[in-house]
Design an enzyme around this catalytic site. Structure first.
Site, PDB file in Angstrom:
ATOM      1  CD  GLU A   1     -55.807  14.188  37.976  1.00  0.00           C
ATOM      2  OE1 GLU A   1     -56.453  14.869  37.146  1.00  0.00           O
ATOM      3  OE2 GLU A   1     -56.331  13.574  38.904  1.00  0.00           O
TER       4      GLU A   1
ATOM      5  CB  CYS B   1     -60.256  15.012  36.780  1.00  0.00           C
ATOM      6  SG  CYS B   1     -59.602  13.830  37.966  1.00  0.00           S
TER       7      CYS B   1
END
Length: 501
Positions: free
Chosen positions: A260, A294
């Site tokens: 990720e 993110c």
């Protein structure tokens, strides 16, 4: 009210152990720039010890203590951990706020999610046994086939500093539910609550070696963990640059990885919306967690017919955000995590200005805060698609705004990125939202909102934002291998070769 920082060692094989090289890393409070404690710094030598402990835990009593134990046994431990997190929630949230600068209200919310994540995967662990030996339909009656799901083994979990405990638990909870044993390596910039998780595991009697926590620098602890031959899988959350290094290390042993990575997510606002509601979501999507998300929707695309009025509202809403020490009541924007991040973000803003963008609001330290790594919520306009600020992940409270004239143009601008983690659209036209959701090149799509995340739903990206999915049942699958078992059921010989008899 502040809380003293606990002094911890590395957590290996169910006990606290001083790093072999006795190194430690100072903890800096990002709101005051003061050193408020320290954490142990693991090195290659400690990684070896932790991996050996995890391998012993995996095979202890022929695996019956953990890996091959009934799912209900593992679920009992996960629920006990969840209960302890709830019990310690207030202190854990305060430690998190002091360690990484997250507003206290957000940190409390995170702790609720931490406990919920353990509870969710406890339920999945319990249900795993019933799913074993799932039959596979075959075209030949003389064969029967079924599937076993088994833990991958020892897993290395490398996690970031923006959600220090929550994103660690996104990996810890499903890996333990699956029957894996784990080595957690949190970011050196925010490790305190992960060490407290280790203490909780010790309190509830988690079998030794099932979870080991190694704090330290990426180069000294993360890199040897990623390349260690005794680790069967790496799960990583962090930057694209570091993720590619982790993949390279894992590839030498053809070790599975899930990634990720970064993002530069778009949010499209059409001209049929309530401007105030949309403005709040636009700011929340970029400034939540001090802009260090993110999946932050940091590229804002606004329909040209409402752009002027909408941008004016963004500025008004931004001026109303309380910027303060994260421990203060009502704080909605705290400091970024470190001096290095602070300087990096200001450099991004400076470069944007030199390239011709307009810093419409913010862009510097708030006047009322002389110390700490604080940056005002920043809104940048007159941006071109070739500018660094539009293309690269900033990881701070910086929102870039562009206009569009048509739906097709909005989609083209939204997808013009190396990244593909999140994407959002705000419109009252349901069919339009459905079309755009399908067109987005992203792993997560939000409609009429930005950033909500639920343990039950999959999380992950495409393109340079990584691969694999965390959370939900998909998160559990990350840590399971699938084994096919096929049985020949006929009493007749196979008859392919001529019998010598």
């Amino acid at each position: 009210m502040a809380i003293p920082m606990p002094t911890r060692q590395l957590f290996i094989d169910g006990e606290w152990r001083e790093p072999i090289l006795k190194k430690r890393i100072p903890i800096v409070n990002p709101a005051t720039e003061e050193v408020i404690g320290d954490i142990p710094a693991a090195t290659t030598e400690d990684v070896d010890v932790a991996v050996n402990a995890a391998r012993r835990a995996l095979s202890r009593n022929k695996g019956k203590d953990w890996a091959k134990a009934p799912g209900a046994v593992r679920a009992k431990y996960l629920r006990a951990i969840a209960a302890k997190v709830n019990e310690r929630k207030t202190d854990l949230a305060k430690l998190e706020a002091l360690d990484c600068g997250k507003p206290l209200d957000e940190a409390v919310w995170d702790m609720d999610d931490v406990a919920g994540c353990f509870e969710f995967y406890a339920d999945l662990a319990e249900g795993l046994d019933a799913k074993q030996k799932a039959p596979v339909s075959l075209p030949m009656e003389s064969f029967k086939s079924y599937v076993l799901k088994q833990p991958l083994g020892v897993v290395g979990l490398i996690t970031p500093w923006n959600y220090p405990l929550l994103m660690a638990v996104w990996k810890v909870a499903p890996s333990l539910a699956a029957g894996c044993t784990a080595i957690l390596k949190p970011s050196e910039l925010a490790s305190v609550t992960c060490l407290e998780l280790a203490d909780i595991c010790r309190e509830v009697g988690l079998p030794p070696g099932v979870l080991n926590v190694l704090t330290g620098f990426g180069s000294e602890a993360g890199a040897p963990l990623a390349s260690h031959p005794g680790v069967d899988k790496i799960a990583f959350t962090g930057s694209f640059a570091t993720g590619s290094k982790v993949m390279t290390a894992a590839a030498q042993l053809v070790k599975p990885v899930s990634m990720e990575l970064g993002g530069k997510s778009p949010l499209i606002v059409f001209d049929d919306v309530d401007l105030d509601k949309a403005a709040e979501w636009a700011l929340f999507g970029c400034f939540w967690t001090n802009g260090q998300i993110c999946s932050a929707t940091s590229r804002l695309l606004v329909h040209e017919s409402i752009a002027s009025e909408f941008i004016e509202k963004l500025v008004k809403w931004s001026k109303n955000i309380k910027i303060s020490d994260p421990m203060e009541e009502g704080c909605r924007l705290g400091p970024v995590v470190s001096k290095g991040q602070y300087e990096k973000i200001l450099k991004f803003i400076s470069t944007a200005k030199s390239e011709g963008a307009t810093i419409l609001h913010g862009g510097s330290r708030p006047e009322h805060l002389e110390k700490g790594f604080f940056i005002e919520p920043t809104i940048i306009t007159d941006v071109t698609t070739s500018m660094q600020i539009w293309r690269e992940e900033v990881f701070g409270p910086v929102l870039c705004v562009k206009t569009f004239a048509s739906e097709d143009e909005a989609i083209e601008l939204a997808n013009d990125s190396h990244y593909g983690l999140g994407a959002a659209v705000i419109s009252n036209d349901t069919e339009r939202c459905d079309r755009i959701s399908e067109a987005f090149e992203a792993g997560i799509v939000w409609i009429n909102c930005s950033q909500p995340c639920f343990t039950q739903a999959p999380w992950g990206g495409v393109k340079r934002s990584g691969f694999g999915r965390e959370l939900g049942e998909w998160g559990l699958d990350n840590y399971l291998s699938v084994k096919q078992v096929t049985l020949y059921t006929s009493n007749d010989p196979w008859g392919w070769y001529k019998s010598p008899n």
